[in-house]
Enzyme design. Structure first.
Site, PDB file in Angstrom:
ATOM      1  N   HIS A 591       0.915  -0.979  -0.189  1.00 19.79           N
ATOM      2  CA  HIS A 591       0.104  -0.011  -0.067  1.00 19.79           C
ATOM      3  C   HIS A 591       0.827   1.322   0.058  1.00 19.79           C
ATOM      4  O   HIS A 591       1.003   1.910  -1.029  1.00 19.79           O
ATOM      5  CB  HIS A 591      -1.034  -0.151   1.206  1.00 19.79           C
ATOM      6  CG  HIS A 591      -1.927   1.133   1.183  1.00 19.79           C
ATOM      7  ND1 HIS A 591      -2.468   1.543   2.398  1.00 19.79           N
ATOM      8  CD2 HIS A 591      -2.349   2.016   0.064  1.00 19.79           C
ATOM      9  CE1 HIS A 591      -3.167   2.602   2.089  1.00 19.79           C
ATOM     10  NE2 HIS A 591      -3.028   2.912   0.881  1.00 19.79           N
ATOM     11  N   HIS A 596       1.463   5.160  -2.716  1.00 16.46           N
ATOM     12  CA  HIS A 596       1.437   6.403  -2.441  1.00 16.46           C
ATOM     13  C   HIS A 596       2.960   6.867  -2.545  1.00 16.46           C
ATOM     14  O   HIS A 596       3.027   8.207  -3.067  1.00 16.46           O
ATOM     15  CB  HIS A 596       1.170   6.747  -0.906  1.00 16.46           C
ATOM     16  CG  HIS A 596      -0.179   6.249  -0.682  1.00 16.46           C
ATOM     17  ND1 HIS A 596      -1.243   7.392  -0.395  1.00 16.46           N
ATOM     18  CD2 HIS A 596      -1.121   5.299  -0.484  1.00 16.46           C
ATOM     19  CE1 HIS A 596      -2.395   7.140   0.116  1.00 16.46           C
ATOM     20  NE2 HIS A 596      -2.387   5.751  -0.065  1.00 16.46           N
ATOM     21  N   HIS A 781      -4.036   0.391  -6.420  1.00 18.30           N
ATOM     22  CA  HIS A 781      -4.299   1.129  -5.070  1.00 18.30           C
ATOM     23  C   HIS A 781      -5.617   0.839  -4.584  1.00 18.30           C
ATOM     24  O   HIS A 781      -5.811   0.435  -3.626  1.00 18.30           O
ATOM     25  CB  HIS A 781      -4.420   2.613  -5.167  1.00 18.30           C
ATOM     26  CG  HIS A 781      -4.486   3.377  -4.014  1.00 18.30           C
ATOM     27  ND1 HIS A 781      -5.858   4.005  -3.511  1.00 18.30           N
ATOM     28  CD2 HIS A 781      -3.845   3.423  -2.941  1.00 18.30           C
ATOM     29  CE1 HIS A 781      -5.836   4.391  -2.583  1.00 18.30           C
ATOM     30  NE2 HIS A 781      -4.591   4.325  -1.934  1.00 18.30           N
ATOM     31  N   ASN A 785      -6.486  -0.804  -0.999  1.00 17.40           N
ATOM     32  CA  ASN A 785      -6.908   0.257  -0.189  1.00 17.40           C
ATOM     33  C   ASN A 785      -8.282   0.107   0.626  1.00 17.40           C
ATOM     34  O   ASN A 785      -8.376   0.190   1.695  1.00 17.40           O
ATOM     35  CB  ASN A 785      -6.980   1.598  -0.816  1.00 17.40           C
ATOM     36  CG  ASN A 785      -6.846   2.723   0.377  1.00 17.40           C
ATOM     37  OD1 ASN A 785      -6.115   3.196   1.049  1.00 17.40           O
ATOM     38  ND2 ASN A 785      -8.224   3.447   0.225  1.00 17.40           N
ATOM     39  N   ILE A 935      -6.738   8.555  -0.812  1.00 16.37           N
ATOM     40  CA  ILE A 935      -7.113   8.335   0.476  1.00 16.37           C
ATOM     41  C   ILE A 935      -6.191   7.178   0.848  1.00 16.37           C
ATOM     42  O   ILE A 935      -5.722   6.501   0.295  1.00 16.37           O
ATOM     43  CB  ILE A 935      -8.524   7.927   0.936  1.00 16.37           C
ATOM     44  CG1 ILE A 935      -8.988   7.724   2.399  1.00 16.37           C
ATOM     45  CG2 ILE A 935      -8.843   6.590   0.041  1.00 16.37           C
ATOM     46  CD1 ILE A 935      -8.912   9.158   2.992  1.00 16.37           C
TER      47      ILE A 935
HETATM   48 FE   LIG Z   1      -4.337   4.595   0.199  1.00 21.30          FE
END
Ligand SMILES: [Fe+2]
Length: 935
Positions: A591, A596, A781, A785, A935
């Site tokens: 993740h 990110h 993602h 996520n 997010i």
């Molecule tokens: Fe995320």
């Protein structure tokens, strides 16, 4: 006539100017948004006033500019006031031409207000020699920044020739514009650098130079400068327990770069320069969450609230375990509502929940009302989708990183002198015993016969075919493509990745100074693929390395499901440790690191090297939305020293360092696309015909993901082919080449010399690079996520930490505790009440979709619609995504697919494309695939 649309609070727009000549009349329409209320650091003021702005039209042919100044009749103090009064306004334009100041005043009339965007329009005479409008340039003379949504110019008042400018940008007031940052916006039509209209070349270049900045000075919140820095702001140089090494810039701890803030640096005791920590990291102004992104605020405040709890250490007994497994189940049944505070004799869980809620509400203060719905949703713990302990690692999450050696024995690559014996205890004999327990006699016979003909050593894959029976002469597998059909055994390998940190992590618990209670092992877990296509765990090996400081020898043990009650409890405890390893690896690597963290350099480089009128910038732009902002928030509240991740995951202070080591040893760009990721993990092979064959036929992530991947790639291919007729056009595109070079040499500078970086010198390579980035930001993602709460919310199923060594390692005393009260040993191993609750809130937050999310296949960039060929390609993309949606729905109803259909089985919808109604009574997993990491 010239028409413009403008925001509230701001802005205005357009226009056009007139010279003393005559003829042409332009209309402008401009739209601006309600100013956001975000409280910035000391460098950014809230937006509330409106004042004047000047707008220049730039002749695409000559570069000649006409400047308009818009002067409202009075200054407004708040957004609300503006909304109320704006209908009474007639905005005034002052027209400037060259050195000539005011030559006239033109009234701009308010037209409408929709969704907090105000539209104004005006008509202005311009010179008859004025050519095609190629850009608008904006100045803001007001005391506050303005959000400009879009500007439309109608030359000669003819709407059919409208020139649109999709701005979506904050324009700062001139008073704060120390860098002479006069904003320029280009029309929707995209140009490669070589095709840039003559009059715009200088502007195009100047814009990029402005965005790059000088590399010096501290960035202000109003800036829009993109630059790089290492991760030197996670620790606190003034607090011993919070000292952390700088990530990035060294061979030992390389890391992708993050956005440079330019804050002052101090030297820590280790001689490293680190930034002082702040509560609000800089991101370029337009990367910040939008004003109406309610969840954005909620996200920020809840994270801040959770972090405050960590810092304050609100609980007297932070380590209190849950009193029983029944108490854990009860949490999800009453939503924590009936939990009394500890002072009343109950558990601390209810107390924590009330503190979290009070803390968040307190931070929100008056802003609570607008976010109530989202807050209620995030703080209301529904029963997670998966409410049982399954250990189905590898099916719904991306896990298992390192490929095993193809042949037995399984051997560690670590130094034997430092860590102890390298050879695994997972022997052929042990595996055979376990496999025979889960296979039919017929299956065993088939495999034995199969193994007789083929040799296993040719395998370069992650999963291992069970071929060792009778394999004493190494005469078996010789044909890989034939052998692949029978691959049945899989391994989750966290041995070499975690073992170097085992002693370090344990020392944290042993020192009273740290107030840490955690432990760690290196682990290997074997799974068998059963006849119905589901994975069954059959053996776990836990290893503690030898310790030169204490003189302890290496300890290791293999656990199996077993038949006795004692074996069953030990098996459950071993699973708890492995699940904690996998949850940590999932969060820190699959993740955080791979999405990110690794994506931020692509964004920085794109803004520094690709003009906003570059077609590739416009292809990638929706995939970069809000990523820098959420990453900046994560550095403050999630991944920082002493933050939520460190305090609640097994590796504790070594969490981020561990991600750096994995980046160093395993991350490579050319393995980040889905097919190569699957092949690398042995979950797929490419057949002679070039097609990908999955090792596990019913592997939902791979099944759905490959459809999405192929669709993205086709869209990227159509897009690239439209703008680049030949490979030479790609090679000659200096902005494109500059972007990709900078991704490698600055964004991922620590890996710039790796030979595997692709070169963008033809269509295939460019499409592969673009599709990889688009896949990581969207499909990858979304898959890692949005399932976090549904699959991990019931934390015994995926604990983030295992706090207690397994009884066998602890010797006679450990086994005595197990015999006397096995459930207590398990509860003391699982996360404490405080840890479980904090993680629960965090996962619930991180698994939530934003109300203004943009979804893959449904969101259309304005620039794409301006080009007929691109619009057509996107329409095809939409159709494909719709077909994929139908296919996924069909698979989820297929009883043969036991990993996504059946009693108690959660349908796999994490990669289900958006059907156009993301909030239409859907769970978070069904809403669609967001374009970006927001997010
Ligand atoms: Fe995320």
């Amino acid at each position: 006539m010239l028409v413009t649309t403008q925001p509230i609070a701001a802005s205005h727009t357009p226009s056009h100017a007139s010279s003393s000549l005559t003829s042409a009349v332009s209309s402008g329409r401009w739209t601006a948004a309600v100013p956001r209320r975000r409280q910035h650091s000391n460098t950014r003021r809230t937006v509330s006033k409106i004042s004047c702005k000047r707008v220049s039209l730039v002749d695409a042919g000559t570069g000649e500019a006409r400047v308009l100044t818009i002067e409202p009749p009075e200054k407004l103090k708040t957004t609300v006031v503006l909304k109320a009064r704006v209908t009474d306004y007639d905005l005034s334009f002052f027209v400037e031409t060259g050195e000539e100041k005011t030559t006239g005043q033109i009234e701009a009339k308010y037209v409408s207000n929709k969704d907090d965007f105000y539209t104004f329009e005006a008509s202005i005479k311009v010179s008859g020699s004025f050519g095609t409008v190629g850009a608008v340039r904006l100045d803001n003379d007001h005391e506050r920044e303005m959000f400009i949504k879009d500007v439309t110019v109608f030359p000669d008042g003819d709407e059919s020739d409208a020139v649109s400018f999709h701005c979506e940008s904050w324009v700062i007031d001139n008073e704060k514009n120390f860098n002479d940052d006069r904003r320029v916006f280009f029309p929707l039509k995209s140009y490669l650098p070589s095709q840039t209209p003559e009059g715009l070349k200088t502007l195009r270049q100047r814009e990029l130079e402005t965005i790059r900045g000088s590399g010096y000075g501290e960035r202000l919140a109003i800036d829009r400068i993109y630059d790089y820095d290492v991760y030197n702001d996670l620790g606190d140089p003034k607090t011993t327990n919070l000292l952390r090494p700088v990530l990035g810039g060294s061979k030992e701890l390389p890391y992708p770069r993050r956005c440079r803030t330019g804050r002052n640096k101090t030297k820590n005791v280790n001689g490293e320069f680190t930034e002082v920590r702040v509560s609000d990291n800089y991101v370029p102004r337009d990367e910040a969450f939008s004003e109406d992104k309610q969840q954005a605020f909620t996200t920020k405040f809840i994270l801040a609230g959770l972090h405050a709890l960590e810092v304050l250490k609100v609980l007297k007994d932070r380590e209190a375990s849950f009193p029983s497994m029944a108490a854990i189940d009860a949490l999800f049944e009453d939503g924590f509502k009936n939990m009394p505070a500890p002072e009343e004799g109950g558990t601390v869980a209810g107390y924590i929940f009330s503190v979290i809620k009070d803390s968040v509400f307190d931070i929100l203060k008056g802003d609570f009302a607008g976010m109530k719905h989202m807050l209620d949703k995030i703080l209301d713990f529904e029963t997670p989708e998966v409410h049982q302990s399954t250990l189905q690692i590898g099916i719904h999450f991306l896990t298992g990183f390192r490929a095993l050696e193809s042949e037995f024995p399984i051997v560690s690559q670590l130094d034997e002198e430092t860590y102890g014996p390298r050879e695994s205890l997972l022997t052929k004999q042990l595996i055979e015993e376990q496999i025979n327990g889960v296979m039919t006699a017929e299956e065993v016979r088939e495999i034995k016969e199969f193994c007789f003909f083929f040799h296993l050593k040719t395998y370069k894959i992650y999963c291992i075919v069970l071929t060792y029976w009778g394999n004493k002469t190494n005469q078996f597998f010789q044909n890989f493509s034939q052998a692949i059909k029978n691959k049945k055994l899989f391994m989750l390998d966290y041995h070499d990745a975690l073992l170097p940190y085992v002693n370090l992590v344990r020392e944290l618990s042993e020192s009273r100074d740290n107030n840490v209670n955690t432990t760690l092992y290196g682990s290997r877990t074997l799974f068998f693929l059963t006849k119905d296509g589901t994975l069954k765990p059959i053996a776990i090996e836990l290893t503690r390395p030898k310790n030169k400081k204490t003189g302890k020898l290496q300890w290791r043990e293999v656990f199996t499901p077993g038949g006795s009650v004692t074996d069953s409890w030990l098996w459950q405890l071993a699973k708890t440790h492995v699940l904690a390893h996998d949850t940590g690896y999932h969060q820190l690597i699959n993740h955080w690191l791979r999405t990110h963290c690794c994506v931020e350099p692509y964004i920085i480089a794109a803004n520094r090297q690709l003009s906003q009128m570059h077609p590739i910038y416009r292809l990638l732009h929706p995939h970069f939305r809000y990523t820098m902002e959420i990453n900046a928030q994560a550095r403050v509240n999630l991944i920082n020293a002493g933050g939520i991740i460190e305090n609640n995951f097994s590796p504790n202070k070594y969490c981020l360092e561990l991600s750096s080591v994995v980046y160093r040893d395993f991350w490579r760009f050319d393995m980040e696309d889905l097919p190569n990721d699957l092949i690398r993990r042995g979950m797929a092979v490419r057949g002679k015909d070039g097609k990908l064959e999955l090792t596990i036929e019913d592997y939902p992530y791979a099944n759905d993901g490959l459809l999405i991947w192929e669709s993205i790639k086709e869209w990227a291919s159509d897009y690239v082919n439209h703008y680049y007729p030949t490979a030479k056009d790609i090679v000659d595109d200096e902005e494109l080449q500059g972007w990709w070079t900078e991704v490698r040499t600055k964004g991922h500078a620590d890996k710039q010399d790796e030979p595997w970086w692709p070169t963008i010198d033809n269509h295939e390579n460019l499409v592969q690079v673009l599709a990889t980035i688009m896949w990581i930001t969207s499909g990858h993602h979304a898959a890692v996520n949005f399932g976090q709460y549904p699959f991990a919310g019931y934390f015994p199923n995926r604990p983030t930490i295992a706090r207690k060594n397994i009884p066998l390692e602890m010797g006679r005393q450990g086994m005595k505790e197990l015999v006397e009260n096995p459930e207590k040993v398990l509860l003391d191993t699982l996360p404490s009440q405080q840890q479980a609750l904090l993680v629960l809130v965090t996962l619930n937050l991180l698994s939530s979709h934003s109300p203004d999310e943009e979804y893959l296949g449904t969101h259309v960039e304005p620039a794409w619609t301006a080009e007929r060929g691109i619009r057509s390609a996107f329409d095809k993309f939409q159709v494909r995504m719709r077909d994929i949606l139908d296919q996924i729905d069909e698979w989820n109803e297929d009883p043969r697919r036991r990993n996504r259909h059946g009693p108690g089985v959660v349908p796999y919808t994490l990669l289900r494309p958006c059907d156009g109604n993301p909030f239409d009574e859907k769970s978070e997993m069904e809403m669609g695939i967001p374009n970006s990491i927001s997010i």
